[in-house]
Motif scaffolding. Structure first.
Motif, mmCIF file in Angstrom:
data_model
loop_
_atom_site.group_PDB
_atom_site.id
_atom_site.type_symbol
_atom_site.label_atom_id
_atom_site.label_comp_id
_atom_site.label_asym_id
_atom_site.label_seq_id
_atom_site.Cartn_x
_atom_site.Cartn_y
_atom_site.Cartn_z
ATOM 1 N N ALA A 1 0.839 -1.205 0.000
ATOM 2 C CA ALA A 1 0.000 0.000 0.000
ATOM 3 C C ALA A 1 0.876 1.258 0.000
ATOM 4 N N ALA A 2 1.996 1.190 0.704
ATOM 5 C CA ALA A 2 2.916 2.341 0.740
ATOM 6 C C ALA A 2 3.536 2.573 -0.628
ATOM 7 N N ASP A 3 3.896 1.481 -1.333
ATOM 8 C CA ASP A 3 4.448 1.611 -2.683
ATOM 9 C C ASP A 3 3.439 2.282 -3.609
ATOM 10 N N GLU A 4 2.187 1.828 -3.534
ATOM 11 C CA GLU A 4 1.143 2.402 -4.396
ATOM 12 C C GLU A 4 0.949 3.884 -4.111
ATOM 13 N N GLU A 5 0.996 4.249 -2.848
ATOM 14 C CA GLU A 5 0.832 5.659 -2.479
ATOM 15 C C GLU A 5 1.985 6.502 -3.021
ATOM 16 N N VAL A 6 3.197 5.987 -2.916
ATOM 17 C CA VAL A 6 4.368 6.703 -3.436
ATOM 18 C C VAL A 6 4.233 6.877 -4.952
ATOM 19 N N LEU A 7 3.846 5.834 -5.662
ATOM 20 C CA LEU A 7 3.675 5.924 -7.114
ATOM 21 C C LEU A 7 2.606 6.947 -7.489
ATOM 22 N N ARG A 8 1.509 6.960 -6.725
ATOM 23 C CA ARG A 8 0.454 7.955 -6.991
ATOM 24 C C ARG A 8 0.977 9.379 -6.780
ATOM 25 N N LEU A 9 1.704 9.587 -5.706
ATOM 26 C CA LEU A 9 2.239 10.924 -5.421
ATOM 27 C C LEU A 9 3.264 11.355 -6.469
ATOM 28 N N VAL A 10 4.153 10.454 -6.860
ATOM 29 C CA VAL A 10 5.158 10.781 -7.885
ATOM 30 C C VAL A 10 4.462 11.071 -9.210
ATOM 31 N N GLY A 11 3.468 10.240 -9.565
ATOM 32 C CA GLY A 11 2.729 10.461 -10.802
ATOM 33 C C GLY A 11 2.007 11.795 -10.808
ATOM 34 N N ALA A 12 1.374 12.136 -9.697
ATOM 35 C CA ALA A 12 0.671 13.420 -9.601
ATOM 36 C C ALA A 12 1.655 14.582 -9.710
ATOM 37 N N HIS A 13 2.807 14.450 -9.056
ATOM 38 C CA HIS A 13 3.807 15.523 -9.093
ATOM 39 C C HIS A 13 4.356 15.712 -10.512
ATOM 40 N N LEU A 14 4.781 14.608 -11.144
ATOM 41 C CA LEU A 14 5.321 14.713 -12.501
ATOM 42 C C LEU A 14 4.243 15.158 -13.489
ATOM 43 N N GLY A 15 3.009 14.721 -13.267
ATOM 44 C CA GLY A 15 1.916 15.157 -14.130
ATOM 45 C C GLY A 15 1.673 16.660 -14.031
ATOM 46 N N SER A 16 1.770 17.198 -12.823
ATOM 47 C CA SER A 16 1.579 18.649 -12.659
ATOM 48 C C SER A 16 2.723 19.418 -13.319
ATOM 49 N N LEU A 17 3.950 18.886 -13.209
ATOM 50 C CA LEU A 17 5.087 19.533 -13.878
ATOM 51 C C LEU A 17 4.902 19.500 -15.401
ATOM 52 N N ALA A 18 4.439 18.353 -15.919
ATOM 53 C CA ALA A 18 4.240 18.217 -17.366
ATOM 54 C C ALA A 18 3.150 19.164 -17.849
#
Length: 140
Positions: free
Chosen positions: A31-48
């Motif tokens: 569950a922690a891995d999934e949360e980290v992936l969601r946060l990284v994806g959201a961050h990189l998506g906002s930068l993009a």
């Protein structure tokens, strides 16, 4: 003086391509891995999204200098590698949209030329050699 012919090699089958297989799903994540992936994806998506907005605002005024500025701005919120990937993706997306728009406008111009040509002909006139004739009736 002619050159001697080279000898023919025996036919052979090329080996199957080898490389890395990319899977669409990651397995065995906590569950922690999934949360980290969601946060990284959201961050990189906002930068993009932010970079694409800047790239679109630059329009035709884009230059290598401006591209480097955009990459430096993104590097503050990510790694240089991610910043480079994001700026390249933004540039490619902008270029594809521009080509698609140009293609669409060209198609519309061709359609208008055909319609104007048909309207200029008398009703019912036959076409010839790939050129459409007039409309079949006034209602059409």
């Amino acid at each position: 003086m002619s050159m001697p012919l080279r000898s023919m090699a025996a036919p052979f089958v090329v080996a199957e391509a080898c490389g890395v297989s990319v899977r669409t799903r990651l397995k065995g994540l906590t569950a922690a891995d999934e949360e980290v992936l969601r946060l990284v994806g959201a961050h990189l998506g906002s930068l993009a999204a932010r970079d694409l907005k800047v790239r679109c605002a630059d329009g035709l005024g884009q230059s290598a200098h401006r591209w480097a500025e955009r990459k430096r701005e993104l590097t503050a919120g990510s790694s240089s590698r991610w910043a480079g990937a994001i700026t390249k993706a933004s540039h490619d997306q902008w270029a594809l949209a521009r080509r698609s728009r140009t293609s669409h406008i060209t198609t519309l111009d061709a359609a208008m030329t055909t319609i104007n040509g048909r309207l200029a002909l008398p009703v019912g006139q036959k076409g010839a050699r790939g050129v459409p004739g007039g409309y079949r009736s006034a209602a059409e």
